[in-house]
Scaffold this active site. Structure first.
Site, short mmCIF file in Angstrom:
data_model
loop_
_atom_site.label_atom_id
_atom_site.label_comp_id
_atom_site.label_asym_id
_atom_site.label_seq_id
_atom_site.Cartn_x
_atom_site.Cartn_y
_atom_site.Cartn_z
N ASN A 154 32.86 1.09 25.68
CA ASN A 154 33.61 1.70 24.58
C ASN A 154 34.86 0.87 24.25
O ASN A 154 35.98 1.21 24.62
CB ASN A 154 33.99 3.14 24.95
CG ASN A 154 34.49 3.92 23.74
OD1 ASN A 154 34.86 3.34 22.72
ND2 ASN A 154 34.51 5.24 23.87
N ILE A 193 39.64 12.36 23.54
CA ILE A 193 40.38 12.02 22.32
C ILE A 193 39.35 11.50 21.33
O ILE A 193 38.45 10.74 21.71
CB ILE A 193 41.50 10.99 22.60
CG1 ILE A 193 42.32 10.71 21.33
CG2 ILE A 193 40.95 9.71 23.20
CD1 ILE A 193 43.61 9.94 21.60
N ALA A 194 39.44 11.92 20.09
CA ALA A 194 38.46 11.48 19.09
C ALA A 194 39.05 11.57 17.70
O ALA A 194 39.89 12.43 17.42
CB ALA A 194 37.19 12.34 19.17
N TYR A 201 43.56 2.43 24.91
CA TYR A 201 44.25 2.75 26.17
C TYR A 201 45.07 1.55 26.67
O TYR A 201 46.18 1.72 27.17
CB TYR A 201 43.23 3.19 27.23
CG TYR A 201 42.42 4.41 26.81
CD1 TYR A 201 43.01 5.46 26.12
CD2 TYR A 201 41.06 4.50 27.09
CE1 TYR A 201 42.28 6.57 25.73
CE2 TYR A 201 40.32 5.60 26.71
CZ TYR A 201 40.92 6.63 26.02
OH TYR A 201 40.20 7.72 25.63
N GLU A 244 38.80 8.66 32.12
CA GLU A 244 37.57 7.89 32.28
C GLU A 244 37.09 7.46 30.91
O GLU A 244 37.28 8.19 29.93
CB GLU A 244 36.46 8.74 32.93
CG GLU A 244 36.74 9.19 34.33
CD GLU A 244 36.96 10.69 34.39
OE1 GLU A 244 36.63 11.38 33.41
OE2 GLU A 244 37.48 11.16 35.42
#
Ligand code: COA
Length: 151
Positions: free
Chosen positions: A108, A71-72, A115, A103
């Protein structure tokens, strides 16, 4: 307004452009995104701000679980709730499955914050999972309601 569209044969290069801006460690090529279109358990959604692709999410549906592979969101469009929309969309696509897993690099913080906000919990640490730079991964999972709506 942000609109999410499924990736298809016309727009897969848009996802690759976002990927290549956001990831330095072996980013997926446009060809790899095109190949995802031929994988029947793969789903990719692209976020558009007008005509501009600004983010994407890729998931694999492997019942009874699913994996968020990536996801970005482009740097200039972060902190606008776009990843929230993409992850909500991914979770909708996983309706009926039991667990969503992923993962993430242990450093990060933005992604881990995302999340955690969506209810993922850290269940394991995988040593030296990433290269460039070498780093551990957290394995994070989220229990979904499953086929019968039972937790
Ligand atoms: C992680 C990423 C996808 C977040 O995208 P985004 O569109 O900025 O995220 P959103 O605006 O939807 O934020 C959703 C939540 O994520 C968390 N979050 C996002 N950026 C954060 C930051 N810099 N620090 C801490 N938490 C952050 C927050 O919980 C936020 O909710 P809030 O706004 O209510 O506080 C984006 O930073 C990114 O593309 N990073 C590079 C690629 C990457 O690392 N992808 C993950 C690979 S595992």
């Amino acid at each position: 307004m942000i609109v999410l569209r499924p990736m298809n044969g016309e727009n897969y290069a848009h996802a690759a452009a976002v990927e290549q801006t956001c990831f330095l460690d072996r980013p997926w090529t446009a060809e790899q995104f095109r190949e995802e279109l031929g994988i029947d358990f793969s789903r990719t959604f692209i976020a558009y701000d007008g005509d501009a692709a600004v983010g994407f999410v890729n998931i694999w549906l492997t019942p009874p679980t699913a994996t968020v592979n990536n996801i970005a969101v482009l740097p200039g469009h972060r902190r606008r709730g776009i990843a929230d929309l993409l992850l909500d969309c991914a979770e909708e696509v996983c309706a009926g499955l039991e667990e969503l897993t992923l993962e993430v690099r242990v450093s990060n913080r933005p992604a881990i914050g995302l999340y955690e906000k969506h209810g993922f919990v850290n269940v394991a640490r995988r040593r030296n999972f990433y290269e460039n730079p070498r780093e551990d991964a957290f394995i994070m999972t989220k229990k979904l309601s499953g086929v019968n709506g039972n937790d």
